[in-house]
Scaffold this motif. Structure first.
Motif, PDB file in Angstrom:
ATOM      1  N   THR A   1      -3.035   4.149   4.225  1.00  0.00           N
ATOM      2  CA  THR A   1      -3.127   4.111   2.770  1.00  0.00           C
ATOM      3  C   THR A   1      -4.345   4.884   2.286  1.00  0.00           C
ATOM      4  O   THR A   1      -5.458   4.700   2.783  1.00  0.00           O
ATOM      5  CB  THR A   1      -3.188   2.670   2.243  1.00  0.00           C
ATOM      6  OG1 THR A   1      -3.469   2.695   0.837  1.00  0.00           O
ATOM      7  CG2 THR A   1      -4.247   1.841   2.928  1.00  0.00           C
TER       8      THR A   1
ATOM      9  N   CYS B   1     -11.876   3.745  -1.862  1.00  0.00           N
ATOM     10  CA  CYS B   1     -12.899   2.694  -1.834  1.00  0.00           C
ATOM     11  C   CYS B   1     -14.124   3.166  -1.058  1.00  0.00           C
ATOM     12  O   CYS B   1     -15.267   2.916  -1.464  1.00  0.00           O
ATOM     13  CB  CYS B   1     -12.331   1.426  -1.200  1.00  0.00           C
ATOM     14  SG  CYS B   1     -10.985   0.671  -2.152  1.00  0.00           S
TER      15      CYS B   1
ATOM     16  N   THR C   1      -3.525  -5.494  -0.289  1.00  0.00           N
ATOM     17  CA  THR C   1      -3.612  -5.019  -1.667  1.00  0.00           C
ATOM     18  C   THR C   1      -2.800  -5.917  -2.566  1.00  0.00           C
ATOM     19  O   THR C   1      -1.781  -6.486  -2.163  1.00  0.00           O
ATOM     20  CB  THR C   1      -3.087  -3.576  -1.804  1.00  0.00           C
ATOM     21  OG1 THR C   1      -1.712  -3.543  -1.415  1.00  0.00           O
ATOM     22  CG2 THR C   1      -3.894  -2.625  -0.946  1.00  0.00           C
TER      23      THR C   1
ATOM     24  N   LEU D   1      -5.706   4.461  -0.447  1.00  0.00           N
ATOM     25  CA  LEU D   1      -6.566   3.589  -1.235  1.00  0.00           C
ATOM     26  C   LEU D   1      -7.889   3.317  -0.527  1.00  0.00           C
ATOM     27  O   LEU D   1      -8.942   3.221  -1.155  1.00  0.00           O
ATOM     28  CB  LEU D   1      -5.857   2.261  -1.508  1.00  0.00           C
ATOM     29  CG  LEU D   1      -4.528   2.320  -2.252  1.00  0.00           C
ATOM     30  CD1 LEU D   1      -3.938   0.924  -2.371  1.00  0.00           C
ATOM     31  CD2 LEU D   1      -4.693   2.957  -3.611  1.00  0.00           C
TER      32      LEU D   1
ATOM     33  N   ARG E   1      -1.724  -6.409  -7.016  1.00  0.00           N
ATOM     34  CA  ARG E   1      -1.739  -5.781  -8.336  1.00  0.00           C
ATOM     35  C   ARG E   1      -2.183  -6.783  -9.388  1.00  0.00           C
ATOM     36  O   ARG E   1      -1.755  -7.938  -9.384  1.00  0.00           O
ATOM     37  CB  ARG E   1      -0.358  -5.236  -8.699  1.00  0.00           C
ATOM     38  CG  ARG E   1      -0.349  -4.491 -10.029  1.00  0.00           C
ATOM     39  CD  ARG E   1       1.027  -3.935 -10.332  1.00  0.00           C
ATOM     40  NE  ARG E   1       1.400  -2.846  -9.453  1.00  0.00           N
ATOM     41  CZ  ARG E   1       0.980  -1.596  -9.609  1.00  0.00           C
ATOM     42  NH1 ARG E   1       0.158  -1.296 -10.610  1.00  0.00           N
ATOM     43  NH2 ARG E   1       1.367  -0.662  -8.787  1.00  0.00           N
TER      44      ARG E   1
ATOM     45  N   VAL F   1      -7.997  -4.119  -3.727  1.00  0.00           N
ATOM     46  CA  VAL F   1      -7.984  -3.872  -2.283  1.00  0.00           C
ATOM     47  C   VAL F   1      -9.004  -4.797  -1.627  1.00  0.00           C
ATOM     48  O   VAL F   1     -10.164  -4.851  -2.040  1.00  0.00           O
ATOM     49  CB  VAL F   1      -8.340  -2.406  -1.976  1.00  0.00           C
ATOM     50  CG1 VAL F   1      -8.343  -2.156  -0.467  1.00  0.00           C
ATOM     51  CG2 VAL F   1      -7.363  -1.463  -2.671  1.00  0.00           C
TER      52      VAL F   1
ATOM     53  N   LEU G   1      -5.188  -2.103  -9.073  1.00  0.00           N
ATOM     54  CA  LEU G   1      -4.921  -2.595  -7.733  1.00  0.00           C
ATOM     55  C   LEU G   1      -6.202  -3.187  -7.162  1.00  0.00           C
ATOM     56  O   LEU G   1      -7.288  -2.621  -7.349  1.00  0.00           O
ATOM     57  CB  LEU G   1      -4.439  -1.468  -6.817  1.00  0.00           C
ATOM     58  CG  LEU G   1      -3.069  -0.872  -7.111  1.00  0.00           C
ATOM     59  CD1 LEU G   1      -2.769   0.253  -6.143  1.00  0.00           C
ATOM     60  CD2 LEU G   1      -2.011  -1.945  -7.039  1.00  0.00           C
TER      61      LEU G   1
ATOM     62  N   PRO H   1       0.822  -1.207   0.000  1.00  0.00           N
ATOM     63  CA  PRO H   1       0.000   0.000   0.000  1.00  0.00           C
ATOM     64  C   PRO H   1       0.858   1.259   0.000  1.00  0.00           C
ATOM     65  O   PRO H   1       1.985   1.259   0.473  1.00  0.00           O
ATOM     66  CB  PRO H   1      -0.802  -0.112   1.305  1.00  0.00           C
ATOM     67  CG  PRO H   1      -0.683  -1.532   1.722  1.00  0.00           C
ATOM     68  CD  PRO H   1       0.626  -2.013   1.192  1.00  0.00           C
TER      69      PRO H   1
END
Length: 232
Positions: A37, A43, A71, A39, A73, A80, A78, A28
């Motif tokens: 993170t 979300c 996470t 990310l 790839r 999550v 990505l 992350p």
């Protein structure tokens, strides 16, 4: 194109899109100002925006970060994976697991509920619950308002060790409730727990706790009331 959000009956589940496959591990990104993170915020954003517009009974969408988040790839995207809770205005809550896809532009393009209820395969957990009150802020909250909560163990040094974190996308109300879930064995006899919180709107910090709050033993059982001041 962003996937369409579906709200499923009494359970109030969020379902956006479908999960990807064939992934490899990915670290992350860091967000030193708030959660570990960014990310997770993306979300929460795709789920919160859609829910607020489609479900009149929507209260809060709570997504768990570390240590539950992972996470991976998949080519240019990505994936999550973590857990969360949907809390409706009548006080009922539904825990769930989810998968979120971050596209090549860095935006969340999909959120999918993968399980409902507490996952029996997941490590045992405990919760630290409470509410956060931004000083002078009245309901309804502006769109995109997000509460970020972190629990630290300060016994290891001045910066502390992150034990758990959560982002909360709130529908309307203040104070903003949170339900921070951490592994049951994360708190040791010599732990010195501290909690910190901030409120961001459109990725800009608007309110924050001036300093991490050291928790007394009885406060760990909650509920906590956190006061946030306007950021300078």
């Amino acid at each position: 194109m962003r996937a369409i959000l579906l709200v499923l009956g009494v359970a109030g589940l969020v379902l956006i899109g479908a999960a990807a496959a064939g992934v490899t591990e990915y670290e992350p990104e860091a967000d030193s100002g708030g959660i570990s993170t960014g990310l997770l915020s993306r979300c929460a954003g795709i789920g919160g925006v859609e829910l607020r517009g489609s479900d009149a009974a929507f209260g809060e969408l709570m997504l768990d970060g570390a240590p539950w988040l992972s996470t991976q790839r998949d080519h240019q995207t990505l994936i999550v994976t973590s857990s969360g809770t949907l809390r409706r205005r009548n006080g009922t809550s539904v825990p769930f697991g989810f998968v979120c896809v971050i596209d090549e532009t860095g935006h969340a393009s999909m959120l999918r509920i993968t399980s409902v209820g507490v996952d029996p395969a997941q490590a045992a957990s405990r919760s630290i619950r409470g509410t956060a009150m931004p000083a002078g802020l009245e309901a309804p909250l502006p769109r995109g308002a997000e509460l970020q909560i972190k629990l630290l163990d300060m016994s290891a040094g001045p910066r502390g060790v992150l034990l758990g974190e959560q982002v909360v996308r709130s529908g309307w109300a203040v104070p903003i409730p949170f339900d921070l879930r951490i592994p049951a064995d994360a708190i040791r006899a010599d732990s010195k727990l501290a909690i910190t919180a901030r409120l961001v709107v459109a990725r800009a910090e608007r309110y924050r706790m001036a300093n991490p709050r050291i928790l007394a033993e009885d406060e760990i059982r909650g509920p906590l009331v956190l006061e946030l001041s306007a950021s300078d």
